[in-house]
Motif scaffolding. Sequence first.
Motif, mmCIF file in Angstrom:
data_model
loop_
_atom_site.group_PDB
_atom_site.id
_atom_site.type_symbol
_atom_site.label_atom_id
_atom_site.label_comp_id
_atom_site.label_asym_id
_atom_site.label_seq_id
_atom_site.Cartn_x
_atom_site.Cartn_y
_atom_site.Cartn_z
ATOM 1 N N LEU A 82 0.410 -1.354 0.247
ATOM 2 C CA LEU A 82 -0.106 -0.060 -0.093
ATOM 3 C C LEU A 82 0.352 1.155 -0.312
ATOM 4 O O LEU A 82 0.578 1.869 -0.648
ATOM 5 N N PHE A 83 1.553 1.477 0.940
ATOM 6 C CA PHE A 83 2.703 3.012 1.011
ATOM 7 C C PHE A 83 4.014 2.735 0.350
ATOM 8 O O PHE A 83 4.814 1.078 -0.450
ATOM 9 N N PRO A 84 4.784 3.354 0.139
ATOM 10 C CA PRO A 84 5.893 4.158 -0.561
ATOM 11 C C PRO A 84 7.777 4.026 -0.164
ATOM 12 O O PRO A 84 7.034 3.507 1.846
ATOM 13 N N GLU A 85 8.168 3.428 0.021
ATOM 14 C CA GLU A 85 9.213 2.866 0.734
ATOM 15 C C GLU A 85 10.287 4.583 1.065
ATOM 16 O O GLU A 85 9.452 5.444 0.145
ATOM 17 N N ARG A 86 10.297 4.355 1.709
ATOM 18 C CA ARG A 86 11.441 5.750 1.969
ATOM 19 C C ARG A 86 12.890 5.479 3.302
ATOM 20 O O ARG A 86 13.648 4.774 2.421
ATOM 21 N N PRO A 87 13.871 6.777 2.314
ATOM 22 C CA PRO A 87 14.836 6.616 3.191
ATOM 23 C C PRO A 87 15.115 6.146 4.847
ATOM 24 O O PRO A 87 14.544 7.103 4.723
ATOM 25 N N GLY A 88 16.150 5.638 4.984
ATOM 26 C CA GLY A 88 16.072 5.454 6.359
ATOM 27 C C GLY A 88 14.814 4.226 6.557
ATOM 28 O O GLY A 88 14.899 4.192 7.853
ATOM 29 N N TYR A 89 14.168 3.304 6.065
ATOM 30 C CA TYR A 89 12.253 3.037 6.576
ATOM 31 C C TYR A 89 12.575 1.995 6.501
ATOM 32 O O TYR A 89 13.820 1.124 5.296
ATOM 33 N N SER A 90 12.498 1.091 7.566
ATOM 34 C CA SER A 90 12.839 -0.265 7.193
ATOM 35 C C SER A 90 11.202 -0.588 8.248
ATOM 36 O O SER A 90 10.515 -0.385 8.949
ATOM 37 N N MET A 91 10.635 -2.335 8.238
ATOM 38 C CA MET A 91 9.528 -2.474 8.133
ATOM 39 C C MET A 91 10.409 -3.976 9.212
ATOM 40 O O MET A 91 11.115 -4.730 8.025
ATOM 41 N N ILE A 92 9.499 -4.743 10.098
ATOM 42 C CA ILE A 92 10.497 -5.956 11.094
ATOM 43 C C ILE A 92 8.660 -6.687 11.173
ATOM 44 O O ILE A 92 7.621 -6.044 11.267
ATOM 45 N N GLY A 93 8.418 -7.585 11.064
ATOM 46 C CA GLY A 93 6.932 -8.419 10.473
ATOM 47 C C GLY A 93 7.254 -9.320 11.714
ATOM 48 O O GLY A 93 7.894 -10.528 11.891
ATOM 49 N N SER A 94 6.744 -8.883 13.240
ATOM 50 C CA SER A 94 6.686 -10.262 13.821
ATOM 51 C C SER A 94 5.894 -9.701 14.972
ATOM 52 O O SER A 94 5.244 -8.109 15.786
ATOM 53 N N LEU A 99 10.469 -10.879 21.449
ATOM 54 C CA LEU A 99 11.459 -9.964 21.369
ATOM 55 C C LEU A 99 12.707 -10.270 20.874
ATOM 56 O O LEU A 99 13.449 -9.661 21.069
ATOM 57 N N LYS A 100 12.262 -11.172 19.850
ATOM 58 C CA LYS A 100 13.889 -11.625 18.998
ATOM 59 C C LYS A 100 13.881 -10.825 17.793
ATOM 60 O O LYS A 100 15.390 -10.312 17.540
ATOM 61 N N TRP A 101 12.466 -10.097 17.203
ATOM 62 C CA TRP A 101 12.152 -8.723 16.956
ATOM 63 C C TRP A 101 13.583 -7.394 17.029
ATOM 64 O O TRP A 101 14.142 -7.125 16.561
ATOM 65 N N LEU A 102 13.840 -7.531 18.516
ATOM 66 C CA LEU A 102 14.700 -6.758 18.982
ATOM 67 C C LEU A 102 16.345 -6.927 17.750
ATOM 68 O O LEU A 102 16.805 -5.564 17.808
ATOM 69 N N GLU A 103 16.884 -7.753 18.211
ATOM 70 C CA GLU A 103 17.727 -8.101 17.663
ATOM 71 C C GLU A 103 18.312 -7.855 16.098
ATOM 72 O O GLU A 103 19.801 -7.542 15.711
ATOM 73 N N GLN A 104 17.277 -7.119 15.445
ATOM 74 C CA GLN A 104 17.384 -6.958 14.323
ATOM 75 C C GLN A 104 17.812 -4.927 13.726
ATOM 76 O O GLN A 104 17.951 -4.477 12.413
ATOM 77 N N VAL A 105 17.245 -4.369 15.353
ATOM 78 C CA VAL A 105 17.211 -2.803 15.318
ATOM 79 C C VAL A 105 18.648 -2.791 15.922
ATOM 80 O O VAL A 105 19.451 -3.435 16.915
ATOM 81 N N PRO A 106 19.791 -1.888 15.529
ATOM 82 C CA PRO A 106 21.077 -1.355 16.058
ATOM 83 C C PRO A 106 20.924 -0.589 17.743
ATOM 84 O O PRO A 106 19.999 -0.060 16.816
ATOM 85 N N ASP A 107 21.758 -0.388 18.521
ATOM 86 C CA ASP A 107 21.467 0.113 19.674
ATOM 87 C C ASP A 107 22.406 1.007 20.035
ATOM 88 O O ASP A 107 22.510 1.296 21.270
ATOM 89 N N ASP A 108 22.493 1.177 19.066
ATOM 90 C CA ASP A 108 24.138 2.768 19.130
ATOM 91 C C ASP A 108 23.259 4.039 19.232
ATOM 92 O O ASP A 108 23.978 4.840 18.826
ATOM 93 N N ALA A 109 22.220 3.638 19.705
ATOM 94 C CA ALA A 109 21.333 4.944 19.455
ATOM 95 C C ALA A 109 20.088 5.756 19.805
ATOM 96 O O ALA A 109 19.893 5.063 20.437
ATOM 97 N N PRO A 110 19.929 7.398 20.575
ATOM 98 C CA PRO A 110 18.566 7.085 21.429
ATOM 99 C C PRO A 110 17.676 6.807 20.576
ATOM 100 O O PRO A 110 17.419 6.867 19.198
ATOM 101 N N VAL A 111 16.349 5.813 21.612
ATOM 102 C CA VAL A 111 15.534 5.614 20.243
ATOM 103 C C VAL A 111 14.232 6.688 20.850
ATOM 104 O O VAL A 111 13.793 6.589 22.021
ATOM 105 N N LEU A 112 13.560 6.704 19.832
ATOM 106 C CA LEU A 112 12.262 7.252 19.618
ATOM 107 C C LEU A 112 10.937 5.792 19.927
ATOM 108 O O LEU A 112 10.814 5.530 19.031
ATOM 109 N N VAL A 113 10.383 5.293 21.190
ATOM 110 C CA VAL A 113 9.537 4.263 20.601
ATOM 111 C C VAL A 113 7.950 4.603 20.630
ATOM 112 O O VAL A 113 7.265 5.938 21.791
#
Length: 271
Positions: free
Chosen positions: A122-134, A139-153
Amino acid sequence: MPPEKVHLTGEKATLLATLYGRALDARSRQPILGDELAAEAVERIDHDFTKTGITTRTAPAVALRARFIDNWAREFLARQPAATVLHLGCGLDTRVHRLAPPPTVRWYDVDYPEVIDLRGRLFPERPGYSMIGSSVTDLKWLEQVPDDAPVLVVAEGLLYYLDPAEGQGLLRAIVDRFPSGQFVFDALSSFGLRLQKLNKPVQKAGATLYWGIDGPQDLEKIHPRLRCVDAVSAFDIDGFDRLSIPHRVSAWIVKALPGMKRTAVFYRLEF
């Protein structure tokens, strides 16, 4: 292009209600959110949206909630232009397109695989944008996300659908993984949960609400690093003059009753 068919039940089906609310707002004379992508998505989905429980009278409330959380997210990203964003239970929300963060922001939309698959169509891609199906609580999906920056949840319309123990585990895992960050979300109190039979979109979807949060103390005890910096009643946000007269009257009555006023609250937590 053939219409997209959807087969969603329970809490997954509620994403159709919120999508429809944003679409109705976009097509109104004076939009609150102006989410054109939502309106286009509704036109491409083969579904009777009139059965979601959302109408032109209730759609402004959907748009007001989204706008409020958008504004908190903008504030964070203005201070942290190289942050990581976890948009949990994203559904068919177009927040990444509404906020249009710079490519220095790593943005992850997380939801069930079938929802992510539909988003991709439905929606277009964007730079810096990813999707995770889970599932967000797997909590295993968190392993796909780098942990080296401040996070907004960002978790709009999500936490009350989670098992309380699993929801608390999710928040703890995120705090443990990232150096610093912020959570922005809406929540219902325990009393608010008891009123769920009055929530038409929830009932139409056959969904159930489980996690009631009765104040900042419920959240701060989840992890010693967590502190609540804002707790705003949903009945105190700007824009209630845009609601229908019956909804404005109901809001005025609720605001006069302290216990009722805290049934729905927007929280902003930092760590």
